[in-house]
Design an enzyme around this catalytic site. Structure first.
Site, PDB file in Angstrom:
ATOM      1  N   THR A 238       0.850  -1.184   0.000  1.00  0.00           N
ATOM      2  CA  THR A 238       0.000   0.000   0.000  1.00  0.00           C
ATOM      3  C   THR A 238       0.888   1.238   0.000  1.00  0.00           C
ATOM      4  O   THR A 238       2.088   1.167   0.261  1.00  0.00           O
ATOM      5  CB  THR A 238      -0.944  -0.022   1.231  1.00  0.00           C
ATOM      6  OG1 THR A 238      -1.781   1.139   1.226  1.00  0.00           O
ATOM      7  CG2 THR A 238      -0.151  -0.046   2.529  1.00  0.00           C
ATOM      8  N   CYS A 239       0.294   2.391  -0.304  1.00  0.00           N
ATOM      9  CA  CYS A 239       1.042   3.654  -0.304  1.00  0.00           C
ATOM     10  C   CYS A 239       0.023   4.780  -0.220  1.00  0.00           C
ATOM     11  O   CYS A 239      -0.968   4.665   0.495  1.00  0.00           O
ATOM     12  CB  CYS A 239       1.927   3.764  -1.543  1.00  0.00           C
ATOM     13  SG  CYS A 239       1.040   3.681  -3.116  1.00  0.00           S
ATOM     14  N   GLY A 240       0.249   5.877  -0.937  1.00  0.00           N
ATOM     15  CA  GLY A 240      -0.697   6.977  -0.928  1.00  0.00           C
ATOM     16  C   GLY A 240      -1.879   6.749  -1.856  1.00  0.00           C
ATOM     17  O   GLY A 240      -3.026   6.965  -1.490  1.00  0.00           O
TER      18      GLY A 240
ATOM     19  N   GLY B  62      -1.616   3.940  -4.532  1.00  0.00           N
ATOM     20  CA  GLY B  62      -1.394   2.736  -5.324  1.00  0.00           C
ATOM     21  C   GLY B  62      -0.308   2.830  -6.366  1.00  0.00           C
ATOM     22  O   GLY B  62      -0.235   1.977  -7.252  1.00  0.00           O
TER      23      GLY B  62
ATOM     24  N   TRP C 220      -3.908   4.678   0.812  1.00  0.00           N
ATOM     25  CA  TRP C 220      -4.298   5.642   1.843  1.00  0.00           C
ATOM     26  C   TRP C 220      -5.325   6.657   1.357  1.00  0.00           C
ATOM     27  O   TRP C 220      -6.074   7.244   2.152  1.00  0.00           O
ATOM     28  CB  TRP C 220      -3.077   6.357   2.408  1.00  0.00           C
ATOM     29  CG  TRP C 220      -3.370   6.961   3.745  1.00  0.00           C
ATOM     30  CD1 TRP C 220      -3.616   8.280   4.030  1.00  0.00           C
ATOM     31  CD2 TRP C 220      -3.487   6.265   4.999  1.00  0.00           C
ATOM     32  NE1 TRP C 220      -3.864   8.447   5.371  1.00  0.00           N
ATOM     33  CE2 TRP C 220      -3.797   7.222   5.994  1.00  0.00           C
ATOM     34  CE3 TRP C 220      -3.365   4.935   5.373  1.00  0.00           C
ATOM     35  CZ2 TRP C 220      -3.977   6.880   7.330  1.00  0.00           C
ATOM     36  CZ3 TRP C 220      -3.532   4.588   6.700  1.00  0.00           C
ATOM     37  CH2 TRP C 220      -3.848   5.558   7.660  1.00  0.00           C
TER      38      TRP C 220
END
Length: 282
Positions: free
Chosen positions: A239-241, A243, A268
């Site tokens: 996961t990240c901000g 994708g 996120w």
């Protein structure tokens, strides 16, 4: 776990630049606060023969979230129109070295284009080696792209919440920077809460590349994972901000033979806006 080839070198690309089956893709994308126009930069200068991949355009246009995975039908139609076949050898790069190229690599791999690779070091490595650029658009003849799709490799917020509530489920690997992960820094997108998913491991995507923005060696990746406290023989959800940089984690895991990592596409941008999703800080 057997290592896999996920990148090609500048030297390899220069040698194969005119191969009939090669397709080069400029997959540059920038965070909105940067105010950069990736397509304009592409038109000003790109690797000869490269076509531009517009991440926002070639994504789900009905989703309220940015650049979510499109349907197989949409991707196949749009890639065919760009002149790309799933049977081509595809090399993706970006202007940062390794930032958004991982996301484009993941999309093509997800839809069945197995011979897709990232240019190690991206455009900076190409120009540093003294290779020329060309300007203007590039058009290719239409092609047939058959999208197969790997639907189980992309998960939604329900799967993430189930993982958080479970005991011994996949590890959540968060590619955001330490400040955003801890909640010390605000999110670049308005309206999102700060912090991270309970139980998540912070594995900043930048820690998986060297000073030249090239993907670490397999041993370097393993060492970084050990330092982060993650066992790569176990399942993971990246996961990240939004994708994008989560796919750098998946690129690294695939390189060391961990080819069963999954992507939380909403990341996120979705989770941090969810009213009831549990959040930790620190």
């Amino acid at each position: 776990m057997a290592e896999q080839k996920v990148t090609v070198s500048v030297e390899w690309l220069a040698e194969h630049l005119n191969d009939d089956q090669l397709v080069i893709i400029d997959g540059s994308w920038h965070l909105p606060p940067e105010g950069r126009d990736a397509h304009a930069e592409y038109l000003a200068g790109h690797i000869p023969g490269a076509v531009f991949f517009d991440l926002d355009k070639h994504s789900d246009q009905e989703s309220k979230l940015a650049h979510m995975m499109p349907s197989a039908e949409q991707f196949a139609q749009e890639m065919g129109a760009l002149g790309i076949s799933d049977q081509n050898t595809i090399v993706v790069y970006d202007t940062a070295g390794l930032f958004s190229a991982g996301r484009i690599w993941w999309m093509f791999r997800h839809f069945g284009a197995a011979n897709t690779f990232v240019l190690d070091g991206g455009l900076p490595a190409w120009t540093s080696a003294g290779h020329a650029l060309e300007s203007g658009p590039v058009s290719r003849s239409a092609a047939q792209f058959t999208a197969s799709g790997r639907g189980d490799r992309v998960v939604d917020i329900d799967a993430v919440l189930a993982t958080i509530e479970s005991d011994g489920g996949p590890t959540l690997l968060d590619a955001r920077g330490p400040g955003r992960f801890s909640g010390a820094e605000p999110e670049p997108r308005a309206g999102l809460k700060s912090g991270h998913m309970p139980g998540a491991v912070n594995l900043h995507y930048g820690s998986l590349v060297d000073s030249e923005k090239k993907l670490l060696s397999a041993d370097g990746i393993r060492a970084r994972l050990e330092e982060a406290g993650y066992d790569p023989t176990t399942p993971a959800i990246a996961t990240c901000g939004s994708g994008v940089t989560a796919c750098v984690i998946l690129l690294a895991l695939t390189k060391i033979g961990h080819d069963h990592g999954k992507l939380y596409d909403g990341s996120w941008s979705e989770y941090g806006a969810h009213a009831d999703a549990p959040i930790e800080t620190g």
